[in-house]
Design a protein around this motif. Structure first.
Motif, PDB file in Angstrom:
ATOM      1  N   ARG A   1     -19.799 -61.117 -45.866  1.00  0.00           N
ATOM      2  CA  ARG A   1     -20.727 -62.097 -46.441  1.00  0.00           C
ATOM      3  C   ARG A   1     -21.041 -63.219 -45.456  1.00  0.00           C
ATOM      4  O   ARG A   1     -22.188 -63.670 -45.356  1.00  0.00           O
ATOM      5  N   PHE A   2     -20.020 -63.657 -44.716  1.00  0.00           N
ATOM      6  CA  PHE A   2     -20.228 -64.759 -43.783  1.00  0.00           C
ATOM      7  C   PHE A   2     -20.868 -64.323 -42.470  1.00  0.00           C
ATOM      8  O   PHE A   2     -21.546 -65.110 -41.809  1.00  0.00           O
ATOM      9  N   THR A   3     -20.659 -63.084 -42.056  1.00  0.00           N
ATOM     10  CA  THR A   3     -21.114 -62.639 -40.726  1.00  0.00           C
ATOM     11  C   THR A   3     -22.295 -61.687 -40.771  1.00  0.00           C
ATOM     12  O   THR A   3     -22.966 -61.479 -39.755  1.00  0.00           O
ATOM     13  N   GLY A   4     -22.540 -61.060 -41.924  1.00  0.00           N
ATOM     14  CA  GLY A   4     -23.607 -60.074 -42.018  1.00  0.00           C
ATOM     15  C   GLY A   4     -23.224 -58.705 -41.505  1.00  0.00           C
ATOM     16  O   GLY A   4     -24.043 -57.775 -41.506  1.00  0.00           O
ATOM     17  N   ILE A   5     -21.992 -58.551 -41.054  1.00  0.00           N
ATOM     18  CA  ILE A   5     -21.521 -57.243 -40.572  1.00  0.00           C
ATOM     19  C   ILE A   5     -21.148 -56.379 -41.768  1.00  0.00           C
ATOM     20  O   ILE A   5     -20.481 -56.838 -42.695  1.00  0.00           O
ATOM     21  N   SER A   6     -21.564 -55.144 -41.763  1.00  0.00           N
ATOM     22  CA  SER A   6     -21.269 -54.230 -42.873  1.00  0.00           C
ATOM     23  C   SER A   6     -19.758 -54.062 -43.045  1.00  0.00           C
ATOM     24  O   SER A   6     -19.018 -53.965 -42.057  1.00  0.00           O
ATOM     25  N   MET A   7     -19.352 -54.028 -44.301  1.00  0.00           N
ATOM     26  CA  MET A   7     -17.932 -53.828 -44.590  1.00  0.00           C
ATOM     27  C   MET A   7     -17.410 -52.541 -43.966  1.00  0.00           C
ATOM     28  O   MET A   7     -16.242 -52.452 -43.576  1.00  0.00           O
ATOM     29  N   SER A   8     -18.252 -51.532 -43.882  1.00  0.00           N
ATOM     30  CA  SER A   8     -17.824 -50.238 -43.330  1.00  0.00           C
ATOM     31  C   SER A   8     -17.468 -50.331 -41.856  1.00  0.00           C
ATOM     32  O   SER A   8     -16.805 -49.444 -41.316  1.00  0.00           O
ATOM     33  N   CYS A   9     -17.907 -51.406 -41.214  1.00  0.00           N
ATOM     34  CA  CYS A   9     -17.610 -51.585 -39.784  1.00  0.00           C
ATOM     35  C   CYS A   9     -16.414 -52.509 -39.545  1.00  0.00           C
ATOM     36  O   CYS A   9     -16.033 -52.754 -38.398  1.00  0.00           O
ATOM     37  N   LEU A  10     -15.843 -53.022 -40.636  1.00  0.00           N
ATOM     38  CA  LEU A  10     -14.766 -53.991 -40.515  1.00  0.00           C
ATOM     39  C   LEU A  10     -13.422 -53.394 -40.923  1.00  0.00           C
ATOM     40  O   LEU A  10     -13.351 -52.441 -41.701  1.00  0.00           O
ATOM     41  N   LYS A  11     -12.353 -53.997 -40.413  1.00  0.00           N
ATOM     42  CA  LYS A  11     -11.002 -53.612 -40.812  1.00  0.00           C
ATOM     43  C   LYS A  11     -10.072 -54.812 -40.674  1.00  0.00           C
ATOM     44  O   LYS A  11     -10.331 -55.731 -39.891  1.00  0.00           O
ATOM     45  N   ILE A  12      -9.010 -54.809 -41.476  1.00  0.00           N
ATOM     46  CA  ILE A  12      -7.994 -55.854 -41.337  1.00  0.00           C
ATOM     47  C   ILE A  12      -7.056 -55.459 -40.208  1.00  0.00           C
ATOM     48  O   ILE A  12      -6.833 -54.261 -39.938  1.00  0.00           O
ATOM     49  N   GLY A  13      -6.485 -56.451 -39.520  1.00  0.00           N
ATOM     50  CA  GLY A  13      -5.605 -56.145 -38.400  1.00  0.00           C
ATOM     51  C   GLY A  13      -4.804 -57.352 -37.981  1.00  0.00           C
ATOM     52  O   GLY A  13      -4.721 -58.360 -38.710  1.00  0.00           O
TER      53      GLY A  13
ATOM     54  N   ASN B   1      -3.860 -60.748 -36.579  1.00  0.00           N
ATOM     55  CA  ASN B   1      -4.507 -62.053 -36.376  1.00  0.00           C
ATOM     56  C   ASN B   1      -5.774 -62.264 -37.183  1.00  0.00           C
ATOM     57  O   ASN B   1      -6.250 -63.393 -37.289  1.00  0.00           O
ATOM     58  N   GLY B   2      -6.373 -61.202 -37.752  1.00  0.00           N
ATOM     59  CA  GLY B   2      -7.590 -61.425 -38.509  1.00  0.00           C
ATOM     60  C   GLY B   2      -8.345 -60.157 -38.834  1.00  0.00           C
ATOM     61  O   GLY B   2      -7.780 -59.055 -38.894  1.00  0.00           O
ATOM     62  N   ILE B   3      -9.682 -60.298 -38.996  1.00  0.00           N
ATOM     63  CA  ILE B   3     -10.559 -59.190 -39.360  1.00  0.00           C
ATOM     64  C   ILE B   3     -11.285 -58.721 -38.101  1.00  0.00           C
ATOM     65  O   ILE B   3     -11.860 -59.525 -37.352  1.00  0.00           O
ATOM     66  N   TRP B   4     -11.297 -57.413 -37.910  1.00  0.00           N
ATOM     67  CA  TRP B   4     -11.821 -56.818 -36.685  1.00  0.00           C
ATOM     68  C   TRP B   4     -13.049 -55.952 -36.973  1.00  0.00           C
ATOM     69  O   TRP B   4     -13.165 -55.353 -38.037  1.00  0.00           O
ATOM     70  N   LYS B   5     -13.948 -55.903 -35.970  1.00  0.00           N
ATOM     71  CA  LYS B   5     -15.062 -54.965 -36.012  1.00  0.00           C
ATOM     72  C   LYS B   5     -14.682 -53.742 -35.209  1.00  0.00           C
ATOM     73  O   LYS B   5     -14.262 -53.843 -34.054  1.00  0.00           O
ATOM     74  N   GLU B   6     -14.817 -52.587 -35.869  1.00  0.00           N
ATOM     75  CA  GLU B   6     -14.437 -51.343 -35.212  1.00  0.00           C
ATOM     76  C   GLU B   6     -15.517 -50.911 -34.238  1.00  0.00           C
ATOM     77  O   GLU B   6     -16.719 -51.090 -34.478  1.00  0.00           O
ATOM     78  N   GLY B   7     -15.078 -50.336 -33.122  1.00  0.00           N
ATOM     79  CA  GLY B   7     -16.017 -49.846 -32.124  1.00  0.00           C
ATOM     80  C   GLY B   7     -15.269 -49.192 -30.995  1.00  0.00           C
ATOM     81  O   GLY B   7     -14.079 -48.866 -31.109  1.00  0.00           O
ATOM     82  N   THR B   8     -15.973 -48.963 -29.889  1.00  0.00           N
ATOM     83  CA  THR B   8     -15.311 -48.380 -28.721  1.00  0.00           C
ATOM     84  C   THR B   8     -14.133 -49.240 -28.317  1.00  0.00           C
ATOM     85  O   THR B   8     -13.047 -48.749 -27.995  1.00  0.00           O
ATOM     86  N   GLU B   9     -14.360 -50.537 -28.361  1.00  0.00           N
ATOM     87  CA  GLU B   9     -13.280 -51.502 -28.211  1.00  0.00           C
ATOM     88  C   GLU B   9     -13.346 -52.440 -29.418  1.00  0.00           C
ATOM     89  O   GLU B   9     -14.326 -53.153 -29.599  1.00  0.00           O
ATOM     90  N   ASP B  10     -12.305 -52.394 -30.254  1.00  0.00           N
ATOM     91  CA  ASP B  10     -12.285 -53.239 -31.446  1.00  0.00           C
ATOM     92  C   ASP B  10     -12.406 -54.712 -31.053  1.00  0.00           C
ATOM     93  O   ASP B  10     -11.853 -55.145 -30.028  1.00  0.00           O
ATOM     94  N   GLN B  11     -13.135 -55.455 -31.868  1.00  0.00           N
ATOM     95  CA  GLN B  11     -13.407 -56.863 -31.554  1.00  0.00           C
ATOM     96  C   GLN B  11     -12.998 -57.741 -32.731  1.00  0.00           C
ATOM     97  O   GLN B  11     -13.376 -57.475 -33.874  1.00  0.00           O
ATOM     98  N   LEU B  12     -12.222 -58.791 -32.430  1.00  0.00           N
ATOM     99  CA  LEU B  12     -11.825 -59.734 -33.467  1.00  0.00           C
ATOM    100  C   LEU B  12     -13.047 -60.538 -33.903  1.00  0.00           C
ATOM    101  O   LEU B  12     -13.685 -61.205 -33.091  1.00  0.00           O
ATOM    102  N   VAL B  13     -13.359 -60.477 -35.204  1.00  0.00           N
ATOM    103  CA  VAL B  13     -14.524 -61.178 -35.744  1.00  0.00           C
ATOM    104  C   VAL B  13     -14.139 -62.574 -36.215  1.00  0.00           C
ATOM    105  O   VAL B  13     -14.732 -63.572 -35.798  1.00  0.00           O
ATOM    106  N   LEU B  14     -13.163 -62.635 -37.100  1.00  0.00           N
ATOM    107  CA  LEU B  14     -12.676 -63.915 -37.604  1.00  0.00           C
ATOM    108  C   LEU B  14     -11.163 -63.855 -37.747  1.00  0.00           C
ATOM    109  O   LEU B  14     -10.624 -62.863 -38.264  1.00  0.00           O
ATOM    110  N   SER B  15     -10.493 -64.897 -37.321  1.00  0.00           N
ATOM    111  CA  SER B  15      -9.050 -64.973 -37.533  1.00  0.00           C
ATOM    112  C   SER B  15      -8.790 -65.333 -38.990  1.00  0.00           C
ATOM    113  O   SER B  15      -9.685 -65.830 -39.698  1.00  0.00           O
TER     114      SER B  15
END
Length: 757
Positions: A543-555, A557-571
């Motif tokens: 809701r805050f970032t506009g990134i689809s939930m299907s692209c996100l995961k918990i991990g 330090n925070g919430i990550w965007k899945e990809g070739t290299e996972d990226q921390l979106v928000l702590s």
């Protein structure tokens, strides 16, 4: 799989409270002090059974430094406590039933003054006849210690008819009477704590207990206060093993705190703990067991008499457990079990690690060894032929979660080097032997007994993932287990966590930290909260970032965007800041898994264990020394490998003490020993140099109930494995614990083949 650091590697974790404990920086509840704090002492009975004609506290009240003296007249509400029946007086009014009964209590400016004041209290006792033998107490003409007589509880189970007749027709029959000791819990931290009156009329109780909410309930009755006005802080605890599940010093400190409006501290000396604290139930168990010519068990008759002492506490539940486990992991067509829990003027017996299982397992496994000897069959083979199958009903005929643990632990222990390699040759005066025993142990409180649990998962304003349970850390490694499960199940880092336990104002009701239930309840709680927690956090970040939930995961330090290299979106801290106080909180309430069959006390989840033991018996002194232990455990997935190992090894040492050293001897209702200078606990000189633990982590198909607790299973089968090894070394059958060196010497001198009274 061998339980060791090399096998579990990265899962071998340092305990979160470990550094504080080994450095001494961790504060236990008995370490607490508060401004203006008073010190209290409890006056206990001079007699094991007596009328109280009068209590005079006037001289004690005049002593300089004494602030308050209380008797039964000062109990605001119910003058009684007990986990099942509230039959034990807080402060006795007209009769005392054992030497631990409390008569008066003093609060003073120092512990020394409080102790001196106790000596100035005049109590006119009129001694009564003492009943120190449960069989004597069961006689019709015995003095009644309670209004309803001396039988606290009777429990029984029967399968098939004419059981004794079926047994007597067997070609191989063993009949024996076994006796077990009154064992002390032996925790390093004796009972104690501080009660603080608050300005709003409430109180805070800082005192060790295994069930803070149950203490709160009992204290509310005694103090005539709403439960919500009582806060119980119950952790950390310096050892308990069941001994602090019942109220001990809390009522006295609480009443005095309310009377004086000052913090009041009580911390038992060891001799006070011995007199007033609960012990393991001494039991006398008669077993008659028959097998046919093929080595198959036919019938099993059991009579149990448990000395519960002066008051009930958990005596009924312990007896029920003993009756249930008196057939162990065996399939026996005809069974007749009858047990009695009996009041005496001895010290109170109650909850203790193993909960009645240790006593009956010693007797049962001894029967198996004796039958194997009569049949001339290898003891392991005899057990293989008779253990329960995966889909068998439970020992009370109830449906249970299918489990092949009995066979699995036999297969594992058979490979033990203790059993598979030749013994070292006997020396001139040293005889060596090896033995084996197996057991099963039910987890939870059993059918028909309230066994609720709960958990809370939330995000704090500081960005911590807070997990809260109403359990206590009493040395078992609970904090480490919670940390490991949270990290593995929520994919976070341990630094992301805030673990809250042991404070009734801050945690949900989770039930007692007992009955090998905590690990399973924590796993189930996290499992139930995981999905809604994950979905809520992903929805918030999306809701805050506009990134689809299907692209996100918990991990971590925070919430990550899945990809070739996972990226921390928000702590987690950033998420908490964005929410501005509208932080996610999830609750769950559930019950320990219970059999669907209405069998009171019957269990649903069981763990299994086998123990192989090697001993040396000194023919000059009669002493037995355990030189090796190997364990095989089937208890589902291993959560905390280092903690698991500690529970099995520690339980084994406690079982060793039960078998060869420990007995709180009583005569005429009085303890022979009141300190550890004469009550012998195992030391590092008594424990084996070699100990290995093999574990089976597999659950049967359809078993969705996760890991089982192992706080008790490691101690249950130790005694019969040791006595089996003693027989293998010397030809002596032991039927009374602890093993008496004097009786061993009598055997050597008289060449008898039975060791008893």
């Amino acid at each position: 799989m061998k339980l060791e650091q090399r096998t579990f590697q990265d899962r071998w974790k340092i305990r979160p409270d470990g550094i504080g404990k080994v450095t001494g920086s961790l504060k236990y509840l008995t370490d607490y002090s508060f401004p203006g704090m008073l010190y209290a002492k409890v006056l206990r009975s001079s007699f094991p059974h007596a009328k109280i004609n009068s209590i005079n506290t006037e001289v004690a009240e005049e002593l300089d430094g004494v602030v308050a003296v209380i008797t039964h007249k000062d109990v605001p509400g119910l003058n009684g406590f007990g986990l099942i029946f509230q039959d034990q007086p807080v402060l006795c009014k007209d009769i005392v039933r054992y030497v631990g009964d409390a008569v008066a209590c003093v609060a003073a400016t120092s512990e020394e003054i409080a102790s001196k004041a106790l000596q100035l209290i005049e109590v006119d006792f009129e001694p009564l006849a003492v009943i120190d033998d449960p069989e004597q107490a069961m006689k019709e003409d015995a003095v009644k210690l309670h209004q309803n007589g001396n039988i606290l509880h009777k429990a029984s189970y029967k399968k098939g008819s004419e059981v004794l007749e079926k047994i007597n027709k067997c070609p191989f029959v063993v009949e024996e009477i076994y006796e077990t000791p009154r064992q002390m819990h032996g925790y390093m931290e004796t009972e104690g704590g501080v009660v603080v009156p608050e300005e709003n009329g409430k109180i805070t109780v800082y005192a060790a207990t295994q069930h803070g909410f149950k203490d709160r309930l009992q204290l509310s009755r005694i103090l005539a206060m709403p439960e919500e006005d009582i806060r119980v802080v119950s952790s950390p605890i310096g050892g308990s093993f069941g001994g602090k599940d019942e109220l001990n010093i809390q009522p006295y400190a609480a009443i005095l705190a309310l009377v004086t409006q000052r913090p009041v501290k009580i911390h038992n000396k060891r001799n006070e703990s011995v007199k007033a604290g609960i012990k393991r139930h001494p039991m006398k168990i008669k077993m008659t067991t028959g097998a046919d010519e093929n080595g198959l068990l036919v019938g099993h008759s059991v009579e149990i008499i448990a000395d519960t002492g002066a008051y009930a506490t958990l005596g009924p539940a312990v007896l029920d457990f003993a009756v249930e486990h008196s057939t162990g992991p065996y399939s026996i067509p005809y069974v007749d079990v009858e047990g009695f829990s009996v009041f005496t003027n001895n010290g109170v017996a109650g909850e203790f690690r193993g909960f009645g299982g240790n006593q009956v397992t010693f007797a049962l496994e001894s029967q198996m060894d004796r039958l194997a000897e009569k049949l001339n069959i290898d003891p392991l083979t005899f057990r293989y032929n008779n253990v329960r199958k995966e889909n068998d009903l439970g020992p009370l005929g109830q449906r249970v979660v299918q489990n092949d643990g009995a066979k699995k632990v036999l297969e594992m222990i058979e490979k033990s080097s203790i059993l598979s390699t030749p013994l070292k040759e006997n020396d001139e005066w040293i005889m060596r032997g090896r033995g084996v025993a197996i057991t099963m142990h039910g987890g939870g409180l059993g059918y028909g007994r309230p066994d609720p649990s709960g958990a809370r998962l939330s995000l704090t304003k500081e960005g911590k993932i807070e997990i809260a349970f109403g359990f206590e850390e009493c040395g078992q490694g609970l904090l480490a287990s919670i940390e490991i499960m949270m990290v593995e199940m929520l994919y976070c880092d341990k630094e992301d966590l805030k673990i809250v336990i042991g404070d009734t104002d801050l945690v949900p009701v989770s039930g007692s930290s007992t009955a090998s239930r905590s690990t399973n309840m924590i796993w189930q709680g996290i499992n139930k909260l995981k999905k809604p927690w994950e979905m809520k956090l992903l929805e918030i970040v999306s809701r805050f970032t506009g990134i689809s939930m299907s692209c996100l995961k918990i991990g971590e330090n925070g919430i990550w965007k899945e990809g070739t290299e996972d990226q921390l979106v928000l702590s987690y801290k950033e998420v908490a800041k964005l929410l501005k106080g509208e932080l996610p909180v999830f609750h769950t309430q559930f019950h320990f898994p219970t059999t669907p069959d209405p069998v009171v006390g019957g269990h649903y989840l069981y763990t299994f264990a086998a123990v192989a033991t090697e001993v040396e018996v000194d023919m000059l002194t009669g002493k037995v020394r355990v030189t090796k232990f190997d364990h095989a455990i089937s208890a589902g997935p291993v959560v905390n490998p280092m903690g698991y190992l500690g529970q099995i090894e520690g339980g084994a040492i406690m079982g060793l003490g039960f078998t060869i050293l420990e007995d709180s001897l009583m005569e005429n209702g009085r303890y022979h020993t009141e300190n550890f200078d004469s009550y012998l606990l195992p030391t590092i000189k008594d424990i084996p140099n070699s100990s290995n633990v093999e574990v089976d982590e597999m659950l049967s198909k359809g078993d969705v109930f996760g890991p089982r607790g192992v706080g008790e299973i490691g101690t249950v089968a130790i005694a019969p494995s040791i006595t089996s090894a003693v027989f293998n070394a010397t030809g002596v059958w032991v039927n009374k614990l602890p093993i008496s060196p004097e009786k061993m010497l009598d055997h050597f001198h008289a060449a008898s083949n039975v060791l008893s009274d």
